[in-house]
Write a protein that holds these residues in place. Structure first.
Motif, mmCIF file in Angstrom:
data_model
loop_
_atom_site.group_PDB
_atom_site.id
_atom_site.type_symbol
_atom_site.label_atom_id
_atom_site.label_comp_id
_atom_site.label_asym_id
_atom_site.label_seq_id
_atom_site.Cartn_x
_atom_site.Cartn_y
_atom_site.Cartn_z
ATOM 1 N N HIS A 224 -0.766 51.560 92.534
ATOM 2 C CA HIS A 224 0.360 50.627 92.615
ATOM 3 C C HIS A 224 1.645 51.392 92.903
ATOM 4 N N THR A 225 2.382 50.975 93.926
ATOM 5 C CA THR A 225 3.657 51.642 94.218
ATOM 6 C C THR A 225 4.804 50.670 94.494
ATOM 7 N N ASP A 226 4.498 49.373 94.594
ATOM 8 C CA ASP A 226 5.549 48.389 94.885
ATOM 9 C C ASP A 226 5.229 47.073 94.162
ATOM 10 N N ALA A 227 4.831 47.193 92.904
ATOM 11 C CA ALA A 227 4.396 46.027 92.133
ATOM 12 C C ALA A 227 5.470 44.952 92.062
ATOM 13 N N TRP A 228 5.024 43.702 92.206
ATOM 14 C CA TRP A 228 5.828 42.485 92.140
ATOM 15 C C TRP A 228 6.615 42.197 93.418
ATOM 16 N N LEU A 229 6.593 43.099 94.377
ATOM 17 C CA LEU A 229 7.269 42.818 95.645
ATOM 18 C C LEU A 229 6.207 42.680 96.729
ATOM 19 N N TYR A 230 5.849 43.764 97.401
ATOM 20 C CA TYR A 230 4.749 43.671 98.369
ATOM 21 C C TYR A 230 3.392 43.948 97.729
ATOM 22 N N GLY A 231 3.388 44.634 96.575
ATOM 23 C CA GLY A 231 2.135 45.062 95.970
ATOM 24 C C GLY A 231 1.735 44.278 94.732
ATOM 25 N N ALA A 232 0.462 44.383 94.377
ATOM 26 C CA ALA A 232 -0.113 43.682 93.231
ATOM 27 C C ALA A 232 0.687 43.953 91.955
ATOM 28 N N PRO A 233 0.979 42.916 91.172
ATOM 29 C CA PRO A 233 1.839 43.063 89.998
ATOM 30 C C PRO A 233 1.115 43.410 88.710
ATOM 31 N N THR A 234 -0.210 43.288 88.696
ATOM 32 C CA THR A 234 -0.961 43.487 87.456
ATOM 33 C C THR A 234 -2.176 44.376 87.697
ATOM 34 N N SER A 235 -2.781 44.829 86.612
ATOM 35 C CA SER A 235 -4.015 45.603 86.718
ATOM 36 C C SER A 235 -5.065 44.731 87.402
ATOM 37 N N THR A 236 -5.752 45.302 88.372
ATOM 38 C CA THR A 236 -6.645 44.483 89.178
ATOM 39 C C THR A 236 -7.945 45.183 89.530
ATOM 40 N N GLY A 237 -8.143 46.415 89.023
ATOM 41 C CA GLY A 237 -9.352 47.159 89.337
ATOM 42 C C GLY A 237 -10.053 47.670 88.097
ATOM 43 N N THR A 238 -10.994 48.567 88.305
ATOM 44 C CA THR A 238 -11.634 49.259 87.188
ATOM 45 C C THR A 238 -10.641 50.241 86.570
ATOM 46 N N ALA A 239 -9.957 50.967 87.451
ATOM 47 C CA ALA A 239 -8.914 51.916 87.041
ATOM 48 C C ALA A 239 -7.675 51.659 87.885
ATOM 49 N N ASP A 240 -6.551 51.451 87.227
ATOM 50 C CA ASP A 240 -5.284 51.205 87.924
ATOM 51 C C ASP A 240 -4.320 52.342 87.639
ATOM 52 N N PHE A 241 -3.755 52.885 88.704
ATOM 53 C CA PHE A 241 -2.807 53.994 88.585
ATOM 54 C C PHE A 241 -1.404 53.488 88.896
ATOM 55 N N TRP A 242 -0.465 53.896 88.042
ATOM 56 C CA TRP A 242 0.911 53.430 88.130
ATOM 57 C C TRP A 242 1.862 54.626 88.275
ATOM 58 N N PRO A 243 1.877 55.272 89.437
ATOM 59 C CA PRO A 243 2.795 56.396 89.618
ATOM 60 C C PRO A 243 4.248 55.932 89.568
ATOM 61 N N ASN A 244 5.050 56.615 88.775
ATOM 62 C CA ASN A 244 6.477 56.311 88.668
ATOM 63 C C ASN A 244 6.725 54.863 88.245
ATOM 64 N N SER A 245 5.859 54.355 87.402
ATOM 65 C CA SER A 245 5.850 52.987 86.859
ATOM 66 C C SER A 245 5.122 52.000 87.766
ATOM 67 N N GLY A 246 4.814 52.420 89.012
ATOM 68 C CA GLY A 246 4.069 51.550 89.914
ATOM 69 C C GLY A 246 4.916 50.597 90.724
ATOM 70 N N GLY A 247 6.218 50.632 90.518
ATOM 71 C CA GLY A 247 7.085 49.701 91.230
ATOM 72 C C GLY A 247 8.155 50.389 92.039
ATOM 73 N N THR A 248 9.020 49.590 92.612
ATOM 74 C CA THR A 248 10.146 50.100 93.379
ATOM 75 C C THR A 248 11.262 50.509 92.408
ATOM 76 N N LEU A 249 12.037 51.526 92.721
ATOM 77 C CA LEU A 249 11.955 52.406 93.872
ATOM 78 C C LEU A 249 11.114 53.617 93.525
ATOM 79 N N GLN A 250 10.224 53.992 94.430
ATOM 80 C CA GLN A 250 9.505 55.237 94.255
ATOM 81 C C GLN A 250 10.460 56.400 94.529
ATOM 82 N N PRO A 251 10.307 57.530 93.825
ATOM 83 C CA PRO A 251 11.187 58.683 94.047
ATOM 84 C C PRO A 251 11.245 59.073 95.517
ATOM 85 N N GLY A 252 12.460 59.318 95.999
ATOM 86 C CA GLY A 252 12.644 59.713 97.384
ATOM 87 C C GLY A 252 12.829 58.553 98.330
#
Length: 341
Positions: A198-226
């Motif tokens: 997950h890298t843009d949760a609640w905007l373009y990307g899935a907002p909730t856990s949706t797989g067997t394993a869900d990874f949330w780099p930098n919280s999983g939402g916008t803004l990603q570092p950089g």
């Protein structure tokens, strides 16, 4: 390398229609050493694809599904393909469904994805019957391609009455609009193992856990570092920066040129991660290509703001975002440096 997207607002407003001819979808087999070295096959010519001398059926095979408004000329596919071409253990097949992924998102692309996925499942089953090893088969999909991967997995399981199931699906920021909370979205039952980045949760990307394993780099939402400050101009480079970061992470994880991996830790929430409240785990967990398929739950980490993104064990202990390499929120979106030479 990056193909400009024109008339984005018109596309979303439904003023442009895309063709619904499923036969326009093609398989592209990349065999290297560059992305120019590839063979193209019609969707229903899987027999010729399986007979291609550049397809080694003893290796693992990845099918990559691109997202909305993309085609083989866009940067994401080039970056992903270049990363896989560094490996010697994997065949890479990309589904070019560019014409079907065009048009209005709601009335064209999503509808087409839901029609194409069952047809693709049928083709894949034929390929499994004629030499392609389902035990070594892995679907990777970005955005709308991630949701389509889930439909394919469901269809294969349904068509074989539970006898066959895709081994692994990896979804890179699977599409949010029209899939959550409506149902029919990617889920843990679509393959034996479903990992999600997950890298843009609640905007373009899935907002909730949706797989067997869900990874949330930098919280999983916008803004990603950089990433630059969002201008909220739909589908602009600025607006898509965090959403695209998922495939940048994936490509880096595929390439073994970088010794530092995306180490992650299991936590109940981003808040717990920030407070170093991790759950017990026996084995080291890495996000991306090398993710162990025995895990389940939610995993958190921090990344750098430019390549190399992975921070290894340092990424499992929270630091203030300003301390992350390349974490500058400018108004100009500059793509990270290329993953491969």
């Amino acid at each position: 390398m990056h193909k400009a997207i024109k008339n984005k607002s018109r596309l979303l407003c439904g003023l442009k229609n895309s063709k619904a001819d499923l036969s326009t979808a093609k398989f592209i087999l990349y065999y290297g050493p560059t992305v120019a070295d590839s063979d193209i096959y019609d969707l229903h010519d899987s027999k010729s694809l399986l007979e291609d001398e550049n397809l080694n059926l003893s290796k693992n095979t990845v099918l990559y599904l691109h997202g909305y408004l993309e085609d083989p000329d866009v940067e994401s596919i080039h970056v992903i393909a270049e990363a896989y071409l560094e490996r010697t253990d994997t065949n890479l097949i990309v589904l070019d469904w560019g014409e079907l992924a065009d048009g209005n998102y709601m009335f064209d692309a999503v509808v087409n994805a839901k029609q194409l996925a069952p047809e693709l499942a049928k083709v894949l089953l034929e390929m499994f019957d004629h030499g392609l090893d389902i035990e070594k088969f892995h679907i990777v999909g970005h955005s709308l391609g991630g949701q389509m991967a889930g439909i394919i997995g469901r269809e294969i399981f349904k068509r074989t009455k539970g006898v066959r199931k895709i081994k692994r699906i990896s979804a890179l920021d699977p599409a949010f609009p029209l899939f959550y909370p409506l149902g029919g979205h990617l889920n843990a039952n679509d393959a034996e193992f479903v990992d999600v980045i997950h890298t843009d949760a609640w905007l373009y990307g899935a907002p909730t856990s949706t797989g067997t394993a869900d990874f949330w780099p930098n919280s999983g939402g916008t803004l990603q570092p950089g990433c630059p400050k969002r201008n909220y101009k739909m589908l602009s480079d600025n607006d898509l920066s965090s959403h695209r970061r998922s495939w940048w992470f994936w490509a880096e994880s595929v390439s073994d040129r970088f010794p530092i991996k995306f180490d992650a830790v299991p936590c109940k929430s981003w808040s717990d991660f920030k407070q170093n409240k991790t759950m017990e785990t026996c084995a080291p967990i890495v996000m991306g290509h090398h993710c162990p398929t025995s895990i389940h739950g939610n995993f958190y980490l921090q990344t750098n703001g430019q390549t190399p993104f992975a921070r290894g064990k340092e990424g499992t202990v929270y630091v203030e975002p300003k301390e992350l390499l390349g974490n500058t929120h400018s108004n100009i979106c500059e793509a990270p440096q290329t993953i491969v030479k």
